[in-house]
Write an enzyme that holds these catalytic residues in place. Structure first.
Site, short mmCIF file in Angstrom:
data_model
loop_
_atom_site.label_atom_id
_atom_site.label_comp_id
_atom_site.label_asym_id
_atom_site.label_seq_id
_atom_site.Cartn_x
_atom_site.Cartn_y
_atom_site.Cartn_z
N ASP A 97 38.30 37.02 45.88
CA ASP A 97 39.50 37.87 45.96
C ASP A 97 40.66 37.04 46.54
OD1 ASP A 97 40.88 40.28 45.86
OD2 ASP A 97 40.22 40.93 47.85
N HIS A 98 41.79 37.06 45.87
CA HIS A 98 43.00 36.36 46.36
C HIS A 98 42.79 34.89 46.68
CE1 HIS A 98 45.43 39.98 46.48
NE2 HIS A 98 44.40 40.60 47.04
N ASP A 119 45.61 33.64 43.02
CA ASP A 119 46.79 34.48 43.30
C ASP A 119 48.01 33.60 43.52
OD1 ASP A 119 48.68 36.21 44.11
OD2 ASP A 119 47.51 37.14 45.73
N GLU A 149 47.68 36.97 38.81
CA GLU A 149 48.52 38.08 39.29
C GLU A 149 49.99 37.81 39.02
OE1 GLU A 149 47.62 39.84 43.12
OE2 GLU A 149 49.67 40.58 43.38
N ALA A 228 44.15 49.66 46.22
CA ALA A 228 43.93 50.99 45.64
C ALA A 228 43.12 51.93 46.54
CB ALA A 228 43.24 50.82 44.28
N SER A 229 43.12 51.67 47.83
CA SER A 229 42.43 52.61 48.73
C SER A 229 43.23 53.91 48.84
CB SER A 229 42.25 51.98 50.11
OG SER A 229 41.10 51.16 50.11
N ASN A 269 40.41 47.65 43.08
CA ASN A 269 40.00 47.00 44.33
C ASN A 269 40.06 47.95 45.52
OD1 ASN A 269 40.03 44.74 42.74
ND2 ASN A 269 41.42 43.57 44.04
N ILE A 270 38.95 48.07 46.21
CA ILE A 270 38.90 48.97 47.37
C ILE A 270 38.26 48.24 48.55
CG2 ILE A 270 37.92 51.14 48.25
CD1 ILE A 270 38.06 52.12 45.25
N SER A 272 40.05 48.77 52.17
CA SER A 272 40.43 49.53 53.38
C SER A 272 39.64 50.81 53.55
CB SER A 272 41.93 49.84 53.36
OG SER A 272 42.67 48.65 53.38
P1 13P Z 1 43.02 48.15 49.87
O1 13P Z 1 43.55 47.55 51.12
O2 13P Z 1 43.92 49.24 49.36
O3 13P Z 1 41.62 48.60 49.99
O4 13P Z 1 43.04 47.00 48.74
C1 13P Z 1 42.03 46.04 48.67
C2 13P Z 1 42.37 44.92 47.75
O5 13P Z 1 43.26 44.96 46.95
C3 13P Z 1 41.50 43.74 47.82
O6 13P Z 1 41.99 42.71 47.01
O1 G3H Z 2 43.32 42.06 49.74
C1 G3H Z 2 42.79 41.81 50.80
C2 G3H Z 2 41.42 42.33 51.08
O2 G3H Z 2 41.49 43.61 51.63
C3 G3H Z 2 40.68 41.35 51.93
O3 G3H Z 2 41.14 41.35 53.22
O4 G3H Z 2 41.56 38.94 53.73
O5 G3H Z 2 41.20 40.62 55.56
O6 G3H Z 2 39.28 39.91 54.11
P1 G3H Z 2 40.77 40.13 54.22
ZN ZN Z 3 44.10 42.61 46.81
#
Ligand code: 13P
Ligand code: G3H
Ligand code: ZN
Length: 324
Positions: A97-98, A119, A149, A228-229, A269-270, A272
């Site tokens: 992720d990212h 990203d 992205e 998307a939380s 993506n979820i 939070s």
């Molecule tokens: P939330 O913070 O809305 O859960 O998003 C998570 C996310 O986009 C991880 O890449």
């Molecule tokens: O988009 C970010 C995700 O919620 C991951 O968060 O970098 O704190 O692990 P983190």
């Molecule tokens: Zn994200």
């Protein structure tokens, strides 16, 4: 000790290509749940096995250094076996992720990731294209899929933070997708990371009109929604009732996410919401039973709460149940 590169295929994982093609056609989205530890992973796999949902196990750069890359590799292999043991083998993607550099993406590919995000959204357009292309050229040699992205979400993305949304410009998407060769595209349409997505009194809407325009320009191309939380208010209330201090935490409405999942959005993506569910459960136990000090007695309820949340998302928001 020198680390031997491992292919995700040896771990029993899959890349995202077929999953996305089916999700776009079928009008549902695959859950991309972030995890950092064992209980989160257990909950994700139990929820997905119980609902027969494919799953994207999502690991940020921070999560990878927290959990350790070597352990993650074995956890991912274990996750595939665990799902099968539960009676429902489900397709499992291990996704970065990212990703913020070419080197990090390469390192993840060498340690068993089947999918990576690069990203470059905060870079000038041509630099984003060049960096994304470089990662795609490398990743595709190993049949690893790549998410790029366009547009910047408000909030914090690993070390990058932005106060305002920069919405994805639909007129850029065809050029970006064709020049980079990405397998999926994350877009910015008003979602944001974290638990404070809107100010009180603000209209908590996302720009489904921009999504529709993007779809019109790249029909059937897999779209990803970050941030998307939904920030369930009962979880926020539980946290605050047991000593927490979360003020004005507001998320994305599940109705809007359902609409998005029915379109070309095929990965949601979820992170939070899982953090909130876990924190609420742990705070409750520690507050109500101050004599408790066995971690299983508060991490167990946290895992149960996570599983319930993940099942709810799959069944009532994403629609990925039964698609494994
Ligand atoms: P939330 O913070 O809305 O859960 O998003 C998570 C996310 O986009 C991880 O890449
Ligand atoms: O988009 C970010 C995700 O919620 C991951 O968060 O970098 O704190 O692990 P983190
Ligand atoms: Zn994200």
């Amino acid at each position: 000790m020198e680390k031997m590169p491992v292919s995700y295929k040896e771990l029993g994982l899959v890349n995202s290509r077929d999953l996305f093609a089916k999700a776009v056609k079928g009008g549902y989205a695959i859950p991309a749940y972030n995890f950092n530890n064992l209980e989160q992973l257990q909950a994700i796999i139990m929820a997905c096995a119980e609902t027969a949902s494919p799953v994207i196990l999502q690991v940020s750069k921070g999560a990878r250094s927290y959990a350790n890359a070597t352990l993650l590799k074995h956890l991912a292999r274990g996750a595939v076996e665990f799902a099968a043991e539960l009676g429902t083998p489900v397709p499992v993607v291990l996704h970065l992720d990212h990703g913020d550099s070419f080197e990090l993406c390469c390192d993840c590919i060498a340690s068993g990731f089947s999918s990576v995000m690069i990203d470059g959204s905060h870079l000038p357009y041509e630099e984003n294209v060049a960096l994304t292309r470089k990662v795609v050229d490398y990743a595709h040699q190993f049949e690893v899929t790549v998410e790029g992205e366009l547009g910047v979400l408000a909030g914090i993305e690993d070390e990058v933070s932005s106060a305002h949304h920069t919405y994805t410009q639909p007129e850029e998407v065809e050029d970006f997708v064709s020049k980079t060769g990405v397998d999926s595209l994350a877009i910015s349409i008003g979602t944001s990371h974290g638990a404070f997505k809107f100010k009180p009194g603000e209209d908590p809407k996302i720009r489904l009109d921009i999504l529709a325009e993007i779809e019109r320009r790249i029909p059937g191309f897999p779209i990803v929604l970050h941030g998307a939380s939904s920030v369930p208010q009962d979880l926020v209330e539980t946290i605050n009732a047991h000593g927490g201090k979360l003020k004005d935490a507001i998320g994305i409405s599940e109705d809007q996410l359902r609409l998005a999942a029915g379109s070309a959005v095929c990965k949601i993506n979820i992170d939070s919401d899982g953090r909130l569910a876990m924190t609420a459960a742990i705070r409750k136990v520690l507050d109500e039973k101050p004599e408790e000090f066995d971690p299983r007695k508060y991490l167990g309820p946290a895992r149960d709460a996570l599983k319930k949340l993940y099942i709810h998302k799959i069944m009532n928001v994403l629609g990925s149940n039964g698609k494994a």
